[in-house]
Write an enzyme that holds these catalytic residues in place. Structure first.
Site, PDB file in Angstrom:
ATOM      1  N   GLU A 151      99.557 120.740  77.773  1.00 30.32           N
ATOM      2  CA  GLU A 151      98.631 120.867  76.644  1.00 30.32           C
ATOM      3  C   GLU A 151      99.370 121.398  75.409  1.00 30.32           C
ATOM      4  O   GLU A 151      99.203 120.897  74.292  1.00 30.32           O
ATOM      5  CB  GLU A 151      97.481 121.810  77.041  1.00 30.32           C
ATOM      6  CG  GLU A 151      96.579 122.240  75.900  1.00 30.32           C
ATOM      7  CD  GLU A 151      96.267 123.736  75.950  1.00 30.32           C
ATOM      8  OE1 GLU A 151      95.834 124.227  77.000  1.00 30.32           O
ATOM      9  OE2 GLU A 151      96.494 124.414  74.926  1.00 30.32           O
ATOM     10  N   HIS A 152     100.221 122.420  75.611  1.00 28.63           N
ATOM     11  CA  HIS A 152     100.981 122.960  74.482  1.00 28.63           C
ATOM     12  C   HIS A 152     101.891 121.893  73.866  1.00 28.63           C
ATOM     13  O   HIS A 152     102.051 121.830  72.660  1.00 28.63           O
ATOM     14  CB  HIS A 152     101.869 124.124  74.956  1.00 28.63           C
ATOM     15  CG  HIS A 152     101.177 125.450  74.965  1.00 28.63           C
ATOM     16  ND1 HIS A 152     101.655 126.542  74.295  1.00 28.63           N
ATOM     17  CD2 HIS A 152     100.039 125.859  75.565  1.00 28.63           C
ATOM     18  CE1 HIS A 152     100.849 127.581  74.487  1.00 28.63           C
ATOM     19  NE2 HIS A 152      99.855 127.196  75.267  1.00 28.63           N
ATOM     20  N   GLU A 210     102.274 134.435  76.253  1.00 27.26           N
ATOM     21  CA  GLU A 210     100.842 134.254  76.536  1.00 27.26           C
ATOM     22  C   GLU A 210     100.526 134.840  77.921  1.00 27.26           C
ATOM     23  O   GLU A 210      99.532 135.540  78.104  1.00 27.26           O
ATOM     24  CB  GLU A 210     100.493 132.752  76.487  1.00 27.26           C
ATOM     25  CG  GLU A 210      99.008 132.479  76.629  1.00 27.26           C
ATOM     26  CD  GLU A 210      98.667 130.987  76.560  1.00 27.26           C
ATOM     27  OE1 GLU A 210      99.580 130.146  76.397  1.00 27.26           O
ATOM     28  OE2 GLU A 210      97.463 130.674  76.661  1.00 27.26           O
ATOM     29  N   HIS A 233      98.692 123.212  81.700  1.00 24.46           N
ATOM     30  CA  HIS A 233      98.599 124.044  80.502  1.00 24.46           C
ATOM     31  C   HIS A 233      99.844 123.900  79.618  1.00 24.46           C
ATOM     32  O   HIS A 233      99.766 123.810  78.395  1.00 24.46           O
ATOM     33  CB  HIS A 233      98.391 125.501  80.944  1.00 24.46           C
ATOM     34  CG  HIS A 233      98.485 126.502  79.836  1.00 24.46           C
ATOM     35  ND1 HIS A 233      99.607 127.266  79.627  1.00 24.46           N
ATOM     36  CD2 HIS A 233      97.599 126.841  78.868  1.00 24.46           C
ATOM     37  CE1 HIS A 233      99.407 128.055  78.575  1.00 24.46           C
ATOM     38  NE2 HIS A 233      98.196 127.819  78.098  1.00 24.46           N
TER      39      HIS A 233
END
Lengths: 434, 435
Positions: free
Chosen positions: B75-76, B148, B72
């Protein structure tokens, strides 16, 4: 394509777009009412009771079973603000007849409308003609549970509190669902009376997108509304207030790790305002996208938050900024948001930024014709509340004509009204340790 | 072949008037082109790296691990480029809207546009295959991802789900949080991210799907401009986990400031066939069973609602792929134990008396309708297409499959899968209920 208008009865309009492009069809039936602290919660509760059972379909299982047999037709319930109005009703989505399995003779649209008729006109009542007490009480309990559960989603709770605080003296600041004490005081008799009044006094707007002939949809709706009132209730007005002389602040605590900052602004720019399109372009640049100024500065540059955006509530001439931050970063985030706004009010945006914002809006507008739901959401508000016939293509032409000066003018219309902060009282360590 | 295509096939469903083309590029990249007359073009480039891959075997067969949340985090960071211009900006300059998400088994990069397809597609293929990370930019992202994670940690539903997975599985990486924790992401470095892209971000571990008013030829032209034709074999082997059929714990409990208990019921399914055709068939049967048992049109849920045990319908779903299969049901109730008990006794009743035939027919219609409804949306089409393709099956045949599922097959799965010891109840109770 502009929707065609069919007058079903004096109180009921149908707007329809006939198209073979989709496998689904969508029909909405909406009551347009003035939002009201007392009556809106009563109306909301009434709709919950109506969908619990009818003379022909006495249980919630019977109602849902009948829908399922129409190849998973869905009947959802809309209940939202349009400015100071409450728009409440049914949204029926069905498969187009030619996409049913071979040999299937059923007509999902007609069957769905029959269910709506049952709910609207033949809900379960006792021998005295009063809506059944057990059902009313159970829906009162469910509604109260829903109201209490609003805190489970801190982000939408904070946004709701901003609206309630900022518009405390306006219908838009009301709660459509109501408050626990208020709901608990509603009785079956009150709801029964309200049901009668509603059917006699409402303004009803229907919207259809699908492959059926609109004339046929009009005939079906004519049967449904055979007893509708002879007069159409006037369109409730939305009040556009000026910003307060002094910005207001509200802070509330909640035991969560992440604080939510919500800033409400008044713009006075409604969809019929000459600067409406410029305002949309402004919002794209300010906080509407993942390359907007708020996103690039609060998130990418200062790592203050994960979500940060701005959005307009056009029908009410409002705009708000929302972000989730560590409570100790509140001042820094606020300072940055106001600095970005001030910058746009005093300096022209660059050609590149303007072009990006225009392209982004054009991309959204071009997609408006790609599903029944998108077509409906483009046209419903424009047609019902403003009588506007501006097509997505014409809208695109107007977006292209917006200049940097127009954007600055739209930015200058944005005046802060209320800063709401939902202060997270849980430390990050407490969250990790749990 | 000069167009670097190794295989090509066209999949059709004549009754629904739908078709798409599947191509295999010489690099190993799989390409799906789904023509649809609409303004939107929706494209996804997905990489076979998800949160479940935090443990894998490298090309030498050595066990490798990475901190929870690495896929993840990656991905950022993929949107960042050597020229200093974020890919988000490059898409926006063309009026396109780009995004990305990470799931258990994949990372997907996507955009939608209504013009400028060639430039957008080229940017998508370029940025996902050209990683660029610096100490400074990786560091800056840590605060964003921490927010997040905090935002999600405040959500009782997220908590209930997360503790459910940990209670059901013993060692499987499906237990991990997709975004990781603030502690785990502290260990993410540029070196680690480069190791990840070197290992997983290669065309033979990627699929591209595009839906809109497009042709295979124009998509292929851009692919050939951006992706070198040479095949590189995968540099990893996915780890398999030997999980017991039964859940580890039948209960998972925690407390938060919620007004009413929030619950998840999980069904752990370790009976996963290596044959994709059998998996998709099971998917159809189990999806139908979940609809049958948990929908408001069924006996269980409507009775719980009318008795006031639940205040609205339940959310439910089943998913299966080669590595994991799970069913979940969630809702709110003053008494989640009563919901769970009612469920168990209803399952016994169904097993003893048989599934009502009219319920079976109802669910078949619902599943057919749900599937066809999805075909109006380019976004749903691409997501559905890839999720079927990722598991070795084909999307357009699903409508027929649904029609061919029999009462007896569904009954068999009811007996085989719905077993008490494979189920877990996870509840987040209000804090004042804590003793």
């Amino acid at each position: 394509m502009i929707p065609s208008l069919y007058k079903i009865t004096p109180a009921v309009n149908l707007r329809a777009i006939r198209t073979d492009r989709f496998k689904n069809a969508q029909l909405s039936i909406s009551f347009i009412l003035p939002a009201d602290r007392e009556l809106s919660p009563l109306t909301t509760l009434l709709f919950s009771v109506l969908r619990r059972g009818t003379e022909q379909y006495p249980t919630i299982k019977d109602l849902n079973y009948a829908l399922d047999m129409q190849y998973g037709a869905s009947l959802s319930y809309r209940n939202s603000f349009f400015g100071d109005c409450q728009v409440i009703g049914f949204v029926l989505e069905t498969l187009g007849k030619r996409y049913l399995p071979a040999g299937e003779q059923t007509d999902p649209l007609e069957s769905g409308l029959h269910l709506i008729e049952q709910m609207m006109f033949h809900p379960l009542k006792d021998e005295q003609g009063i809506l059944r007490r057990d059902i009313v009480e159970s829906e009162i309990k469910n509604t109260c549970d829903d109201i209490r559960a609003q805190v489970n989603d801190a982000r939408s709770y904070a946004h709701m509190r901003l609206r309630e605080c900022m518009c405390a003296d306006e219908p838009y600041g009301a709660s459509l669902v109501g408050k626990v004490d208020q709901i608990a005081s509603f009785t079956p008799k009150m709801l029964t009376e309200h049901h009668k009044t509603l059917l006699q006094s409402a303004r009803i707007e229907c919207f259809y997108v699908g492959s059926d002939d609109p004339e046929r949809v009009a005939v079906l709706l004519g049967k449904l509304f055979a007893h509708a009132p002879a007069q159409q209730a006037p369109m409730p007005r939305t009040h556009i207030l000026p910003p307060p002389a002094q910005m207001r602040r509200v802070t509330e605590d909640m035991p969560v790790a992440q604080g939510k900052l919500e800033i409400g602004f008044r713009t006075g720019i409604t969809p019929d305002h000459p600067d409406a399109i410029a305002q949309s372009v402004f919002n794209e640049i300010f906080g509407g996208t993942s390359v907007s100024r708020l996103f690039m500065n609060l998130r990418e540059k200062h790592s203050l938050c994960y979500h940060c955006y701005s959005a307009a509530v056009a029908h009410k001439g409002l705009l708000h900024v929302s972000c989730g931050i560590l409570p100790q970063n509140q001042q820094m985030a606020e300072k940055e948001i106001f600095a970005q706004l001030e910058h746009m009010q005093t300096k022209l945006v660059s050609k590149q930024e303007l072009a990006m914002a225009q392209k982004s809006l054009i991309n959204v507008l071009r997609q408006c014709t790609d599903s029944p739901a998108a077509l409906q959401s483009y046209w419903f508000g424009r047609q019902v509340f403003y009588g506007s016939t501006i097509t997505p293509e014409q809208c695109i032409a107007r977006v292209k004509a917006v200049t940097a000066q127009d954007v600055m003018r739209a930015a200058r219309a944005v005046v802060p009204d209320t800063v709401y902060f939902l202060n997270g009282t849980l430390s990050a360590e407490e969250v990790q340790d749990e | 072949m000069s167009d670097h295509i190794i295989s090509r096939r066209v999949l059709r469903n004549a009754r629904l008037g739908e078709r798409y083309t599947e191509l295999l590029h010489s690099s190993g990249l799989r390409i799906f082109v789904y023509p649809k007359k609409c303004s939107t073009i929706y494209a996804v480039l997905e990489v076979g790296l998800g949160s479940m891959d935090s443990e894998y075997l490298d090309a030498q067969g050595n066990e490798q691990t990475m901190p929870e949340g690495t896929a993840h985090y990656l991905e950022h960071k993929m949107f960042e480029n050597e020229d200093g211009v974020n890919s988000d900006l490059k898409f926006s300059a063309r009026g396109a809207d780009a995004n990305a998400f990470t799931s258990y088994d994949r990372t997907a990069y996507l955009f939608n546009c209504t013009s400028g397809l060639r430039a957008c597609l080229s940017e998508l293929l370029r940025f996902v295959t050209h990683p660029y990370f610096t100490e400074e930019s990786v560091e800056r992202e840590r605060g964003i991802i921490a927010e997040e994670i905090r935002g999600a940690a405040d959500h009782p539903w997220e908590r209930a789900y997360s503790q459910l997975m940990k209670a059901m599985y013993k060692t499987h990486t499906v237990r991990n949080e997709i975004a990781g924790s603030e502690r785990s992401i502290a260990g993410v470095t540029p070196e680690l991210l480069y190791r990840c892209t070197d290992t997983f971000y290669i065309p033979s571990n990627m699929s591209l799907a595009v839906c809109g008013d497009v042709t295979p030829a124009e998509i292929l032209r851009v692919v050939n401009e951006c992706i070198p034709p040479e095949y590189q074999p995968p540099r990893f082997v996915r780890k398999t986990f030997d999980e017991d059929a039964h859940v580890v714990n039948e209960r998972a409990i925690s407390y938060m400031p919620v007004p009413k208990p929030v619950f998840y019921i999980g069904l752990k399914d370790t009976d996963i066939s290596p044959d994709p055709a059998k998996r998709i068939h099971k998917d159809a049967c189990m999806t139908l069973l979940f609809e049958l048992i948990f929908s408001m049109s069924g006996k269980l849920c409507s009775e719980l609602y009318e008795k006031g045990v639940i205040s609205y319908g339940l959310y439910y779903g089943y998913s299966i792929c080669e590595r994991v299969a799970t069913g979940t049901v969630s809702g709110e109730s003053e008494d989640p134990e009563a919901v769970f008990a009612a469920l168990l006794s209803y399952i016994e009743e169904l097993k003893a008396n048989g599934i009502p035939r009219e319920d079976f027919e109802r669910c078949r219609r619902v599943e057919y309708g749900n599937f066809v409804s999805e075909l109006d949306s380019p976004e749903n089409i691409v997501n559905m297409l890839l999720s079927f393709a990722d598991d070795g099956s084909e999307m357009l045949s699903y409508a027929q499959l649904m029609e061919s599922v029999t009462y007896e097959q569904v009954t068999e799965y009811l007996h085989r899968c719905f077993i008490k010891e494979n189920m877990c109840l996870s509840v987040v109770y209000p804090e004042d209920m804590q003793e």
